[in-house]
Design a protein around this motif. Structure first.
Motif, PDB file in Angstrom:
ATOM      1  N   UNK A   1      -6.036  15.012   8.084  1.00  0.00           N
ATOM      2  CA  UNK A   1      -6.530  14.210   6.941  1.00  0.00           C
ATOM      3  C   UNK A   1      -6.117  14.811   5.631  1.00  0.00           C
ATOM      4  N   UNK A   2      -4.957  15.433   5.642  1.00  0.00           N
ATOM      5  CA  UNK A   2      -4.628  16.096   4.393  1.00  0.00           C
ATOM      6  C   UNK A   2      -4.087  15.157   3.337  1.00  0.00           C
ATOM      7  N   UNK A   3      -4.082  13.901   3.627  1.00  0.00           N
ATOM      8  CA  UNK A   3      -3.667  12.967   2.590  1.00  0.00           C
ATOM      9  C   UNK A   3      -4.576  13.162   1.394  1.00  0.00           C
ATOM     10  N   UNK A   4      -3.989  13.365   0.274  1.00  0.00           N
ATOM     11  CA  UNK A   4      -4.826  13.601  -0.891  1.00  0.00           C
ATOM     12  C   UNK A   4      -4.973  12.315  -1.685  1.00  0.00           C
TER      13      UNK A   4
ATOM     14  N   UNK B   1       6.500  16.499  -0.349  1.00  0.00           N
ATOM     15  CA  UNK B   1       5.175  15.880  -0.293  1.00  0.00           C
ATOM     16  C   UNK B   1       5.233  14.525   0.417  1.00  0.00           C
ATOM     17  N   UNK B   2       5.731  14.485   1.640  1.00  0.00           N
ATOM     18  CA  UNK B   2       6.023  13.179   2.251  1.00  0.00           C
ATOM     19  C   UNK B   2       4.795  12.334   2.551  1.00  0.00           C
ATOM     20  N   UNK B   3       3.609  12.930   2.588  1.00  0.00           N
ATOM     21  CA  UNK B   3       2.446  12.121   2.971  1.00  0.00           C
ATOM     22  C   UNK B   3       1.368  12.123   1.899  1.00  0.00           C
ATOM     23  N   UNK B   4       1.754  12.465   0.675  1.00  0.00           N
ATOM     24  CA  UNK B   4       0.755  12.533  -0.381  1.00  0.00           C
ATOM     25  C   UNK B   4       0.108  11.173  -0.636  1.00  0.00           C
ATOM     26  N   UNK B   5      -1.194  11.163  -0.552  1.00  0.00           N
ATOM     27  CA  UNK B   5      -1.950   9.976  -0.942  1.00  0.00           C
ATOM     28  C   UNK B   5      -1.751   8.759  -0.063  1.00  0.00           C
ATOM     29  N   UNK B   6      -1.493   8.932   1.219  1.00  0.00           N
ATOM     30  CA  UNK B   6      -1.358   7.738   2.057  1.00  0.00           C
ATOM     31  C   UNK B   6      -2.329   7.811   3.240  1.00  0.00           C
ATOM     32  N   UNK B   7      -2.465   6.690   3.938  1.00  0.00           N
ATOM     33  CA  UNK B   7      -3.484   6.599   4.986  1.00  0.00           C
ATOM     34  C   UNK B   7      -3.067   7.364   6.249  1.00  0.00           C
TER      35      UNK B   7
ATOM     36  N   UNK C   1       0.845  -1.194   0.000  1.00  0.00           N
ATOM     37  CA  UNK C   1       0.000   0.000   0.000  1.00  0.00           C
ATOM     38  C   UNK C   1       0.881   1.245   0.000  1.00  0.00           C
ATOM     39  N   UNK C   2       0.286   2.363  -0.375  1.00  0.00           N
ATOM     40  CA  UNK C   2       1.049   3.601  -0.478  1.00  0.00           C
ATOM     41  C   UNK C   2       1.773   3.963   0.809  1.00  0.00           C
TER      42      UNK C   2
END
Lengths: 439, 511, 440
Positions: free
Chosen positions: C5-8, B430-436, B406-407
């Protein structure tokens, strides 16, 4: 920041080529002069500078010996030196100013074009050459390149790399030739009809091979370059097999290729007539197709959609364009064009089929396409560049030239490499080319 | 309200992917003229649901009704034909075509076999006037800023006469001001009777614009809310399923010596356009400098120029006083620079490689991983086990391909690899882009831990909230320049938002 | 106010469905081991597809033979049978006459030797995401340099002859260097200017052909004593000796004596297979070791799998690309050197005959696995060796082999077709990297 850039490398290459040319022409003419003097030849001029290359423009369609319309005498060494000095100056400019992009492509084209010109007038030093015939040959030889480049363009604009053009040409040539033979035999006809039928079959064969490429790369999503290679290998095997098992054993009354088709009136114009209006049918078709394709690509619905699916298939898909279906047909259309190019080899220039007779022209056509930045007119410009190399090489063989013919035969291939290396960095291919689309 | 036929009604939509239930019996309605927000964190199933509505996926179960009529939507054109348009997060625009060409693509007008450019042009002008969506019709889309591109996307849907519009995370790449402008357009559209589905994970926006809110979690509808009766905290709890800590816990910073010093840095992008102008900044040991800014304002180029991935055209980068401007990426890494790249899958990892291989991606050539001429598998394997343990990478084995994780776990591999070296500087893009959420918390904690251990941290994020919660100082980038640097205490959301939009305020203190 | 919750949701909609839902803290599929691992194991299931691909290709080939059988050779079925019988006898000998077996097998090995090396060359390129279609040209140049050293090196340095221990390695190395340089050119152009290697290597093939033509037909390397255009024979110490063979009369070989490792007088045991085979096998081991056990190999594979990640990790794309193409060209050059030093002992103007394209097929068949190159090349060698006998017995052109070859590539590359025909389930992973497009 870096010291060696594309501009500087190209500039340096230009300077080296120009210097080598100057020295080589000078040395060669000196040798020639010494030889002619030793032989006591009356033609020998008083000094190396006395050699003149004459370009003449003949009156179209007149018996040989008729005085030409115009003769352009060029002092051989003077012209060579003049051109080379210009190229050196331009090369030095590139090195000094080191432009990011602009001017490199133009310089590469000028370098190549002028190098050809220098080779030509070098070869005819103390002799004369028919300018109309030379240029007409350039146009004639550009036929398969132009068609091949269009074929590549139709595919790549829609997002499919097609390195199988060479194979499509070869199969087209082979099947077209066989069709002409067989039909000629059935109806015992020796005229043009069987040959035209052959052209039709060549076009269709190209399309069928292309359909195979489309099936493999679009439906089965094989790497497109692998799939193109498969087409090429398949073509070599298939045509070789047919030639040895069938063609060489088959006799047919058809023996002649497509006839010349001078356009009445227009072909009588000096220079322009022979260059543009005195060709065989497929050459005309190619010239028309280049123009038509340009309009199609940039002004029609088909063109807009083609450009969209090659650039951003997802975007096209979401507005209801059937990306893969459209790619399939574009590849097939490309195959038709490649098949027509194949017909040129087997049914227009000559009436015969040889193994591997397309001789890499399909690959050079791709380089022309890249050179033209994936536009039809630009690609044809590239085709002309390469065909001049080819025409030059054929033309110079008639003269007593300093270089062995094999080196001149290398010319189109060397030019291809230089063009790719010098120009491609700034050419931007369609963004989605090579990527299978899957929604 | 009950007698109004909903523009769209969804009943019991279920969609399974191998091993995952992405949508679990989801039902909702969309009324005419309504802005209906869908809230949920990543992986909640929002996008799957919308892709089903838009015909990109087929649902396994369930029914869709449009204007009271049961329909099957097989593909996007079906959806458009039924009046349902969608603006994806990644715009479906062709950069090399003009605005007009993009809008008419697929439904072109013809005249004499050619495209009727004149009429297309008029039509685009008319629409753009009507809805107040100003676009230059003849410019190439690729040359336009993202905010304008988004307008083109909306016009594209309106050109197809849709009456329902799905906006998928539309504010992700906008400044707060641009986002407000978008909300105005949304309201305008709703007033003209169009229905809008607004997908987001940003609580503030939902409260600002929605008429109704549906919250998704793990593929299920977990609740609906009325924006007038909700707070960010209550929505957050519903979305995540537990009370969440809204603040990253961290003590005050103790800045030490200057570690990274950037002076007058400039760089060109791959088209030769100058996208970074004269940027100067310093980062000290033990502090986090956060770079805020809308994506595409030179942050990528700044980071790439510092890490040596892209040559700088002017300026200097110094690490602890040493000039590293012209060094190769490997030499820079060797000097103690850790770098979490923005593109996890494209740059940070080789997805086909195992976790173990990815964990030595930048150190494989050094002992103990290479000795003499050969790679030492045992050392690589031990190293991997150790990092998997320390960084809590959830994987069946170290030989699992990174691509199958997973991402969040993928990002942990990168973090583990970068943190496992001795670093003086950490660049996190962008260390946390698109992760849980769990992984986000873990990574935020790790970054703060690095700071507290005396590492200088340069944090680049398009998420303003992330920058505000982690940074000790905030620098704002706009059009390739740093327009202001503020201490965390002065960096309010409003102030930074305006700076991100290029609005210069009175005096900005230089922190 | 901070918001955790800023995960996009940065997923683009065309991603793989597995990626759609990123379950927090749950590995998506615990049963999937990576195929490209530090610990690599052969998965026998993977062998099934290539074997079925070959089988299907041969079957289609049989149909083609059946349909195009020349009438004068008997019934169609008979011709087809004879063709394949010929193919087998040519490759493996007539088992009714055991004395034909050593020669046929040796022939198969001789044919396979250049295939191993050239196939390895293409496979190595694939590993770095480079498509070397230029094995042909590199092979020609390698042969040219090897033969030059083999013929003239002692003369250049002014001695009568050199001991084999010096002359042979230098000649072989010459082949490697010649081919390597010819491969380095497109590698450099690719890395520095973006000129795609597919086109540049093909252009270099044509240039190499013209160069050979010049050198051998009309130029300085032509042997004045030869009737057909060819170079002089290489000196005795420079040859790759036959393992077992009859010592030829020096008058047949330009006055040079070629000593096999084991001399014999029996024509049954006069086997053409030569020491080049050992070089090929060593090369396989070397490439395997390079790719799987060395940091350089790790770089090559990383550049192939994800150039951006490679650059980020501090690897040099330029030097890795140039190195890979140089090694790849060098391997092809070794193939050429083996042909001239071990088999022909001189170089003719018409030389390799499509080895370059065949090598692509072999690399694909072996899925670029260096070890698997050996069986793939043996198969190809057997086809080529058998083709002659096939043509004699059935009158079917040896070009049939090219068609079968293209079919094998189709079926191997598009394994979906084979899987569909034989209803085989797809295994996870294992998609290989071939090439990068024009602009990338």
């Amino acid at each position: 920041m870096r010291f060696i850039t594309r501009a500087r490398a190209v500039g340096a290459l230009g300077i080296v080529v120009s210097l080598v040319l100057m020295l080589a022409v000078n040395a060669n003419l000196s040798t020639k002069l010494a030889e002619q003097r030793a032989a006591g030849s009356a033609k020998a001029p008083s000094s190396v500078w006395g050699y003149v290359s004459q370009l003449y423009i003949p009156e179209p369609k007149t018996p040989p010996g008729t005085p030409p319309v115009a003769t352009i005498p060029l002092p051989t060494l003077g012209t060579v030196f003049f051109i080379c000095v210009l190229l050196i100056a331009a090369g030095a400019f590139l090195i000094a100013r080191n432009p990011e992009r602009r001017g490199i492509g133009g310089y590469v084209s000028a370098l190549i074009g002028f190098t050809f010109f220098v080779l030509l007038i070098w070869a005819v030093a103390g002799d004369r050459v028919d300018l109309a015939d030379t240029l007409s040959r350039v146009v004639r030889v550009s036929t398969p390149l132009g068609l091949g480049a269009l074929a590549g363009l139709v595919c790549e604009r829609s997002g499919v790399v097609n390195i199988g053009i060479e194979g499509m040409m070869l199969t087209g040539a082979c099947f077209g030739y066989i069709a002409a033979l067989v039909v000629g035999n059935w109806f015992d006809a020796a005229g043009q009809a069987p040959v035209w039928f052959g052209v039709l079959i060549a076009v269709l064969t190209g399309g069928i091979m292309a359909a195979l490429h489309a099936l493999l790369s679009i439906r089965f999503k094989i790497d497109q370059i692998i799939s193109g290679t498969v087409i090429n290998i398949m073509a070599v095997g298939l045509t070789g097999y047919l030639r040895s098992n069938f063609i060489i054993k088959y006799d047919s009354p058809v023996k002649k290729p497509l006839n010349d088709l001078p356009i009445p009136g227009l072909s009588d114009i000096p220079l322009l007539g022979p260059v543009l209006f005195n060709h065989k049918p497929i050459t005309y078709m190619m010239l028309l197709l280049v123009l038509i394709m340009h309009v199609l690509l940039f002004r029609t619905v088909w063109g807009l959609r083609t450009r969209a699916i090659g650039e951003h298939p997802k975007a096209a898909d979401t507005v209801g364009i059937k990306v893969n279906r459209m790619r399939f047909w574009n590849v097939v259309i490309g195959g038709f064009l490649a098949g027509l190019a194949g017909a040129w080899f087997a049914l227009e220039v000559t009436f015969r089929f040889d193994d591997l007779m397309t001789n890499g022209q399909g690959f050079i056509a791709l380089a022309a396409m890249i050179f033209g930045k994936w536009t039809p007119l630009g690609a044809y410009g590239g085709a002309l560049l390469f065909s001049s190399a080819n025409a030059l090489q054929l033309k110079v063989q008639n003269y007593d030239f300093a270089l062995a013919p094999q080196f001149l035969q290398m010319l189109p291939y060397v030019v291809t490499i230089i063009v790719l290396a010098g120009v491609i960095g700034k050419a931007r291919p369609p963004a989605a080319v090579g990527e299978p689309y899957d929604h | 309200m009950n007698n109004v036929i909903p523009a769209l009604e969804v009943r019991d939509i279920t969609k399974r992917f191998p091993g995952v239930l992405a949508n679990d019996h989801i039902s909702f309605t969309l009324l005419p003229g309504e802005i209906h927000a869908f809230l949920g964190e990543n992986g909640a199933g929002k996008s799957t649901l919308m892709n089903i509505l838009y015909g990109l996926y087929a649902p396994d179960e369930g029914q869709i009704f449009i204007n009271g009529e049961a329909v099957t939507i097989r593909n996007p054109s079906d959806a458009i034909a039924r009046g349902l348009g969608m603006v994806h997060q990644e715009y479906a625009l062709v950069d090399t075509l003009t605005v007009t060409e993009n809008i008419i693509l697929g439904t072109e007008l013809q005249k004499n076999l050619l495209i009727d450019r004149k009429r297309a042009h008029q039509e685009v002008e008319r629409l753009s006037q009507e809805y107040g969506l100003i676009v230059p019709p003849d410019s190439l889309v690729g040359d336009l800023p993202v905010g304008v591109q988004q307008r083109v996307e909306i016009l594209k849907a309106l050109y197809r006469r849709v009456n329902m519009l799905i906006l998928d995370e539309p504010t992700a790449v906008l400044t707060p001001q641009e986002a407000d402008d978008l909300f105005r357009v949304m309201r305008e559209l709703a007033d003209q009777g169009k229905s809008i589905i607004f997908i987001t994970h940003k609580l503030r926006e939902v409260l600002a614009v929605a008429d109704r809110i549906t919250v998704l979690r793990r593929g299920k509808v977990v609740g609906s809310a009325n924006p007038h009766e909700s707070t960010e905290r209550s929505l957050a709890a519903m979305m995540v399923g537990r009370e969440v800590v809204l603040q990253v816990e961290k003590g005050p910073a103790h800045p030490g010596e200057v570690v990274l010093e950037v002076e007058g840095l400039a760089a060109l992008d791959d088209r030769g356009v100058q996208v970074l102008n004269d940027v100067s900044l310093e980062v000290r040991a033990g502090e986090v400098l956060g770079i805020a800014g809308v994506q595409g304002n030179g942050q990528t180029e700044l980071v790439q120029a510092i890490t040596g991935l892209q040559p700088a055209s002017h300026g200097k980068v110094r690490l602890k006083g040493q000039d590293i401007t012209a060094l190769e990426p490997r030499q820079i890494t060797a000097k103690g620079v850790a770098y979490i790249p923005e593109d996890r899958k494209g740059t940070g990892l080789v997805l086909d490689y195992t976790i173990a291989e990815n964990m030595v991606l930048s150190t494989y050539y050094k002992p103990p991983f290479t000795q003499g001429l050969t790679l030492k598998e045992e050392a690589i394997s031990e190293h991997a086990d150790e990092l998997i343990e320390t960084f809590d990478v959830r994987t069946p084995s170290q030989l699992t391909a990174a691509g199958s994780l997973s991402g969040g776990n993928q990002q942990k591999i990168i973090v583990a690899r970068e943190f496992s070296r001795d670093n003086v500087l950490l660049i996190a893009s962008q260390p946390t882009r698109g992760i849980d959420v769990g992984s986000i918390e873990f990574i935020h904690k790790s970054i703060i831990a690095q700071r507290d251990a005396g590492v200088a941290v340069l944090l680049v994020s398009a998420e303003l909230d992330e920058v505000l919660s982690l940074a000790d100082r905030v620098a704002v980038m706009y059009h390739g320049s740093i327009v202001a640097t503020l201490p965390a205490a002065e960096a309010t959301r409003e102030r930074v938002g305006l700076l991100m939009a290029g609005v210069q305020q009175e005096e900005t203190t230089n922190g | 106010m901070a918001d955790p919750h800023d995960a996009k949701d940065h997923r683009d909609p065309d991603q793989h469905p597995q990626d759609v839902v990123e379950q927090p803290a749950a590995p998506s599929d615990p049963t999937v081991p990576a195929t490209k691992g530090v610990l690599r194991s052969i998965r026998w299931g993977e062998l099934l597809v290539p074997i079925l691909a070959i089988f299907t290709a041969i079957l289609v080939g049989a149909v083609i033979v059946f349909l195009s059988a020349p009438a004068e050779k008997g019934s169609r079925l008979h011709v087809t049978w004879e063709a394949f019988k010929g193919l087998f006898i040519g490759a493996f000998g007539n088992w009714a006459e055991p004395s034909t077996i050593p020669n046929a097998l040796s022939g198969t090995l001789v044919e396979s030797t250049p295939y191993i090396l050239a196939g390895l060359a293409v496979a190595l390129g694939f590993k770095a995401g480079l498509f070397n279609i230029g094995a042909e040209g590199q092979l020609l140049i390698g042969a040219l340099t090897a033969v030059s050293i083999g013929v003239w090196l002692p003369g250049w340095i002014g001695v009568e002859s050199l001991p084999a221990i010096i002359h042979l390695p230098l000649a072989v190395l010459g082949g490697f260097v010649g081919g390597g340089l010819w491969g380095a050119i497109p590698g450099y152009l690719r890395a520095k200017t973006g000129a795609h290697e597919v086109i540049t290597t093909i252009m270099l093939n044509y240039i190499a052909l013209r160069l050979i033509d010049y050198m051998i037909v009309s130029g300085p390397m032509k042997d004045p004593a030869g009737s057909a255009p060819r170079t002089p024979f290489v000196q005795g110490p420079a040859i790759l000796p036959q393992f077992v063979g009859v010592v030829r009369d020096p008058s047949l070989t330009g006055g040079n004596t070629y000593q096999p490792l084991i001399a014999t007088t029996s024509s049954t045991w006069d086997l053409r297979v030569h020491a080049g085979l050992l070089i090929a096998l060593l090369a396989v081991v070397f490439v395997w070791w390079l790719l799987n056990r060395t940091p350089k190999g790790f770089e090559i594979k990383t550049v192939g799998a994800n150039p951006q990640a490679a650059r980020y990790a501090g690897m040099s794309i330029v030097s890795t690309t140039v190195l890979t193409m140089t090694l790849s060209g060098g391997l092809a050059g070794l193939a050429g050197a083996g042909q001239v030093l071990g088999l022909e002992h001189n170089m003719k103007s018409v030389f390799s005959g499509g080895l370059g394209f065949d090598s692509i097929a072999i690399a694909l068949l072996a899925k670029s696995n260096p070890i698997a190159i050996i069986p793939a090349a043996l198969f190809w060698g057997a086809l080529r060796q058998g083709a002659g006998a096939m043509q004699i017995r059935s009158g079917i052109s040896i070009n049939l082999i090219n068609i079968i070859q293209a079919l094998v590539i189709i079926f191997v590359a598009a394994d979906q077709i084979v899987r569909w025909i034989y209803r085989i389930r797809r295994e996870q992973g294992g998609q290989m990297v071939f090439t990068r497009g024009w602009g990338k």
